[in-house]
Design a protein around this motif. Structure first.
Motif, PDB file in Angstrom:
ATOM      1  N   PHE A   1     -14.173 -50.730  67.937  1.00 49.85           N
ATOM      2  CA  PHE A   1     -13.377 -51.226  69.053  1.00 49.85           C
ATOM      3  C   PHE A   1     -14.112 -52.423  69.651  1.00 49.85           C
ATOM      4  CE2 PHE A   1     -11.919 -46.969  68.413  1.00 49.85           C
ATOM      5  CZ  PHE A   1     -10.577 -46.989  68.745  1.00 49.85           C
TER       6      PHE A   1
ATOM      7  N   ASP B   1     -13.601 -56.849  71.222  1.00 54.71           N
ATOM      8  CA  ASP B   1     -12.776 -58.010  71.532  1.00 54.71           C
ATOM      9  C   ASP B   1     -13.448 -59.228  70.922  1.00 54.71           C
ATOM     10  OD1 ASP B   1     -10.713 -59.536  72.487  1.00 54.71           O
ATOM     11  OD2 ASP B   1     -11.139 -59.234  74.613  1.00 54.71           O
TER      12      ASP B   1
ATOM     13  N   GLN C   1     -10.546 -52.312  65.589  1.00 56.29           N
ATOM     14  CA  GLN C   1      -9.556 -51.898  66.574  1.00 56.29           C
ATOM     15  C   GLN C   1      -9.620 -52.808  67.792  1.00 56.29           C
ATOM     16  OE1 GLN C   1      -7.401 -49.983  65.634  1.00 56.29           O
ATOM     17  NE2 GLN C   1      -8.082 -48.063  64.715  1.00 56.29           N
TER      18      GLN C   1
ATOM     19  N   PHE D   1      -9.451 -54.257  71.630  1.00 52.36           N
ATOM     20  CA  PHE D   1      -9.776 -53.854  72.996  1.00 52.36           C
ATOM     21  C   PHE D   1      -9.856 -55.138  73.810  1.00 52.36           C
ATOM     22  CE2 PHE D   1     -12.145 -52.633  76.671  1.00 52.36           C
ATOM     23  CZ  PHE D   1     -11.934 -51.285  76.858  1.00 52.36           C
ATOM     24  N   GLU D   2      -8.795 -55.484  74.491  1.00 49.92           N
ATOM     25  CA  GLU D   2      -8.773 -56.731  75.254  1.00 49.92           C
ATOM     26  C   GLU D   2      -9.603 -56.597  76.531  1.00 49.92           C
ATOM     27  OE1 GLU D   2      -4.773 -59.017  75.170  1.00 49.92           O
ATOM     28  OE2 GLU D   2      -4.266 -56.880  75.078  1.00 49.92           O
TER      29      GLU D   2
ATOM     30  N   PRO E   1      -6.900 -58.264  79.550  1.00 53.38           N
ATOM     31  CA  PRO E   1      -5.502 -58.059  79.163  1.00 53.38           C
ATOM     32  C   PRO E   1      -4.495 -58.842  80.000  1.00 53.38           C
ATOM     33  CG  PRO E   1      -6.368 -56.136  80.320  1.00 53.38           C
ATOM     34  CD  PRO E   1      -7.534 -57.028  80.038  1.00 53.38           C
TER      35      PRO E   1
ATOM     36  N   HIS F   1      -5.914 -60.396  67.764  1.00 56.81           N
ATOM     37  CA  HIS F   1      -5.929 -58.999  67.340  1.00 56.81           C
ATOM     38  C   HIS F   1      -4.741 -58.707  66.405  1.00 56.81           C
ATOM     39  CE1 HIS F   1      -9.306 -57.672  69.674  1.00 56.81           C
ATOM     40  NE2 HIS F   1      -8.780 -58.076  70.811  1.00 56.81           N
TER      41      HIS F   1
ATOM     42  N   ARG G   1      -0.880 -52.695  70.847  1.00 51.60           N
ATOM     43  CA  ARG G   1      -0.790 -51.962  72.119  1.00 51.60           C
ATOM     44  C   ARG G   1      -1.061 -50.477  71.905  1.00 51.60           C
ATOM     45  NH1 ARG G   1       3.917 -55.457  72.718  1.00 51.60           N
ATOM     46  NH2 ARG G   1       3.382 -57.156  74.141  1.00 51.60           N
TER      47      ARG G   1
ATOM     48  N   GLN H   1      -4.773 -49.863  71.516  1.00 47.38           N
ATOM     49  CA  GLN H   1      -5.484 -49.935  72.784  1.00 47.38           C
ATOM     50  C   GLN H   1      -5.236 -48.680  73.616  1.00 47.38           C
ATOM     51  OE1 GLN H   1      -6.498 -54.140  74.160  1.00 47.38           O
ATOM     52  NE2 GLN H   1      -4.328 -54.345  73.690  1.00 47.38           N
TER      53      GLN H   1
ATOM     54  N   ALA I   1      -7.682 -46.170  72.392  1.00 53.12           N
ATOM     55  CA  ALA I   1      -9.008 -46.417  72.966  1.00 53.12           C
ATOM     56  C   ALA I   1      -9.129 -45.750  74.336  1.00 53.12           C
ATOM     57  CB  ALA I   1      -9.263 -47.916  73.075  1.00 53.12           C
ATOM     58  N   ARG I   2      -8.094 -45.875  75.134  1.00 47.09           N
ATOM     59  CA  ARG I   2      -8.127 -45.245  76.453  1.00 47.09           C
ATOM     60  C   ARG I   2      -8.159 -43.722  76.333  1.00 47.09           C
ATOM     61  NH1 ARG I   2      -4.579 -49.602  77.464  1.00 47.09           N
ATOM     62  NH2 ARG I   2      -2.739 -48.296  77.100  1.00 47.09           N
TER      63      ARG I   2
END
Length: 216
Positions: free
Chosen positions: A6, A8, A38, A40-41, A44, A100, A164, A167, A170-171
């Motif tokens: 993960f 950016d 993966q 991860f901005e 965002p 991404h 999206r 991400q 990831a959360r």
């Protein structure tokens, strides 16, 4: 072993972390690792056109001088690792959503890792605006993808939902900072760790073992 990274593409620690991961993998050439990049901005809410670098630094760090103090640590770390970096060349902080999406496009062709390396170099060494679709398509062409196809992919919004969704994952995994290296969705190593930090996890994979938990 599935290794999800993960990150950016405008994160300097992700750039350094990738370099350190590659050094660790070189020490364990017998371990089969499937790398999956993966998204991860970090920004965002960044406008799609990005922001002037000076304005961005003022908003994020309270000014260029404060940013310079913070970035000096990054430059020293990169130099110690023998990794080229030229933060002073960056004139614009980009929105990375399209970048991404392009990594997803490259992944289906087995070239995600090469594209990620190229985009890191473009941004951190050349100061290129990797939010610009023409710049992204050119980078894709340089690593063996069809530049026109890449540009078309970016123009039609392909992979937006996938980025999206990733991400959101990831959360759900509790990831709050990058880089974060997730091994088989069981163990996470956060930060641009030294190469030696990766070795125990790679050795577990070689032995067919898994460990639950999180290392920060």
């Amino acid at each position: 072993m599935l290794l999800e990274i993960f990150s950016d593409l405008v994160c300097p620690w992700c750039y350094i972390g990738k370099h350190r991961l590659e050094r660790a993998l070189a020490d364990r050439p017998h371990v089969p690792v499937e790398r999956r990049w993966q998204p991860f901005e970090l920004n965002p809410d960044m406008p799609m056109a990005g922001l002037d670098r000076t304005a961005y630094l003022a908003a994020k760090f309270g000014g260029v001088e404060r940013a310079r103090q913070i970035y000096s640590v990054i430059e020293e770390t990169a130099a110690r690792d023998g990794l080229p970096i030229a933060l002073d060349r960056i004139r614009r902080t980009p929105n990375t959503f399209d970048a991404h999406r392009l990594v997803r496009f490259a992944e289906r062709r087995g070239l995600a890792d090469r594209l990620t390396s190229r985009l890191f170099q473009a941004y951190f060494v050349e100061g290129a605006d990797i939010g610009d679709r023409e710049v992204l398509a050119a980078a894709a062409a340089e690593i063996g993808l069809d530049g026109d196809e890449a540009l078309c992919h970016l123009g039609d919004g392909a992979d937006s939902a996938a980025v999206r969704a990733s991400q959101s994952v990831a959360r759900q995994l509790g990831i709050q900072a990058v880089p974060c290296f997730v091994f088989d969705r069981r163990y996470a190593l956060s930060g641009a760790q030294e190469p030696v930090a990766f070795l125990p996890f790679l050795d577990l994979a070689a032995d067919g073992e898994t460990v639950l938990g999180t290392a920060v």
